[in-house]
Design an enzyme around this catalytic site. Sequence first.
Site, PDB file in Angstrom:
ATOM      1  N   GLU A  89       0.818  -1.205   0.000  1.00 38.23           N
ATOM      2  CA  GLU A  89       0.000   0.000   0.000  1.00 38.23           C
ATOM      3  C   GLU A  89       0.855   1.259   0.000  1.00 38.23           C
ATOM      4  O   GLU A  89       2.035   1.236   0.378  1.00 38.23           O
ATOM      5  CB  GLU A  89      -0.938  -0.012   1.196  1.00 38.23           C
ATOM      6  N   CYS A 102       3.574   8.355   0.615  1.00 42.53           N
ATOM      7  CA  CYS A 102       4.341   7.447   1.461  1.00 42.53           C
ATOM      8  C   CYS A 102       4.401   6.105   0.743  1.00 42.53           C
ATOM      9  O   CYS A 102       3.359   5.488   0.495  1.00 42.53           O
ATOM     10  CB  CYS A 102       3.628   7.330   2.808  1.00 42.53           C
ATOM     11  N   CYS A 109       7.512  -7.190   6.660  1.00 42.91           N
ATOM     12  CA  CYS A 109       8.683  -6.537   7.271  1.00 42.91           C
ATOM     13  C   CYS A 109       9.197  -7.411   8.401  1.00 42.91           C
ATOM     14  O   CYS A 109       8.414  -7.943   9.194  1.00 42.91           O
ATOM     15  CB  CYS A 109       8.284  -5.163   7.805  1.00 42.91           C
ATOM     16  N   CYS A 113       8.157  -4.386  14.804  1.00 42.42           N
ATOM     17  CA  CYS A 113       7.756  -3.356  15.778  1.00 42.42           C
ATOM     18  C   CYS A 113       6.353  -3.712  16.292  1.00 42.42           C
ATOM     19  O   CYS A 113       5.459  -4.015  15.493  1.00 42.42           O
ATOM     20  CB  CYS A 113       7.762  -1.977  15.137  1.00 42.42           C
ATOM     21  N   CYS A 116       3.031  -2.002  15.076  1.00 40.42           N
ATOM     22  CA  CYS A 116       2.886  -1.809  13.633  1.00 40.42           C
ATOM     23  C   CYS A 116       2.119  -2.954  12.985  1.00 40.42           C
ATOM     24  O   CYS A 116       2.478  -4.126  13.142  1.00 40.42           O
ATOM     25  CB  CYS A 116       4.275  -1.697  13.004  1.00 40.42           C
ATOM     26  N   CYS A 330      -0.160   2.081   8.892  1.00 39.88           N
ATOM     27  CA  CYS A 330       0.361   1.295   7.781  1.00 39.88           C
ATOM     28  C   CYS A 330       0.001  -0.181   7.926  1.00 39.88           C
ATOM     29  O   CYS A 330      -0.115  -0.709   8.994  1.00 39.88           O
ATOM     30  CB  CYS A 330       1.876   1.478   7.653  1.00 39.88           C
TER      31      CYS A 330
HETATM   32  S1  SF4 Z   1       7.239   0.265  11.831  1.00 37.33           S
HETATM   33 FE1  SF4 Z   1       6.456  -1.554  10.783  1.00 37.33          FE
HETATM   34  S2  SF4 Z   1       7.120  -1.356   8.665  1.00 37.33           S
HETATM   35 FE2  SF4 Z   1       8.349   0.070   9.895  1.00 37.33          FE
HETATM   36  S3  SF4 Z   1      10.182  -1.112  10.469  1.00 37.33           S
HETATM   37 FE3  SF4 Z   1       8.722  -1.398  12.139  1.00 37.33          FE
HETATM   38  S4  SF4 Z   1       7.631  -3.296  11.612  1.00 37.33           S
HETATM   39 FE4  SF4 Z   1       8.664  -2.568   9.745  1.00 37.33          FE
END
Ligand code: SF4
Length: 345
Positions: A89, A102, A109, A113, A116, A330
Amino acid sequence: MENIYGVTYEKLEEYFLSLNEKKFKANQLYTWLYDKKIKSFDEITDIKKPVIEKIKESFYLGDIKLVNVERDKLVNKYLFELEDGEHVESVLMRHDYGTSVCVSSQVGCNMGCKFCESGRRKKVRNLTKGEMTEQILKIENDINEKVTHVVIMGIGEPFDNYENVTDFIKIINHPKSLAIGSRHITLSTCGIAPKIREFAHFPYQVNLALSLHAPNDELRNKIMPINKAYPLKEVIDALKYYYNETNRRITFEYIMLDNINDSAKEAQELCKLLKELNCYINLIPYNETNNIDFKRSKKEKILEFYDIIKKNNMNVTIRKEFGSNISAACGQLRSKKEDLWKHFI
Ligand code: SF4
């Protein structure tokens, strides 16, 4: 065959030279791609047919599919389907200074995190340079206007896809392509210290942002596992190095999580941590999601946090809220799509 939207201008010049053609053809081809926005190489009228046939043997016009858009007054969220059926996206935001997009840099990923949505899915693969460029092209087509700013802050850790991301920056910055000024491009990392040092020597004046979100190792380890590999001291040292080499101010992103990282003590710690750096702190009210337990800090807490930083004479802003009416943070468009699919399986 290579996606033509992932080819830098210099590489295209080399390609034409390898065909014993004038390198100026790169200029012509970029004009057809980014100005005239051709759908087929056969539309090109100022390059001879045999050369067009050669181009067709080496390159193809990438075509990621726009499969969903959610629109709000100041923000559009786009969901794209890639050639292998994966989804990413991108988000368009309208500011008083222009329109920014963005972009995502990976499918999934690995940074994990905790707050996220994208981090819930492990990395499947890196996005190619072409797939990143196409996100902007498709959005420009959709809104029928130029994108003026780009932030590499969508799904993925850009420094985990370093070569493609830096080539992508070269491509979109080129005056014959999308001509996004380097000072209008921002790359955001969760803190891969060796890559921050390497990026200090990337010869484009782009902005660097660090997703910080915690002022000490104990808390950061809990919400950002990457901190165990690169603890704060290592990251801050790398940022100091970056600043000394580039003289460019660094932005620190700090998501405000209710009762996690938003106390007065943490605000003081943050000031102490960043005191010696020429930086800018961006406080971001968290966009809550159904899949993650974290909550957004109360408004009073955010303002109190902000005041403490201000009183320490540091540059700080509270980010204007974007997209909380649509799919928020996100990763959520993709998640919704997956939920949708469950009904069909
Ligand atoms: S915020 Fe989300 S997309 Fe960004 S590095 Fe951390 S886990 Fe990955």
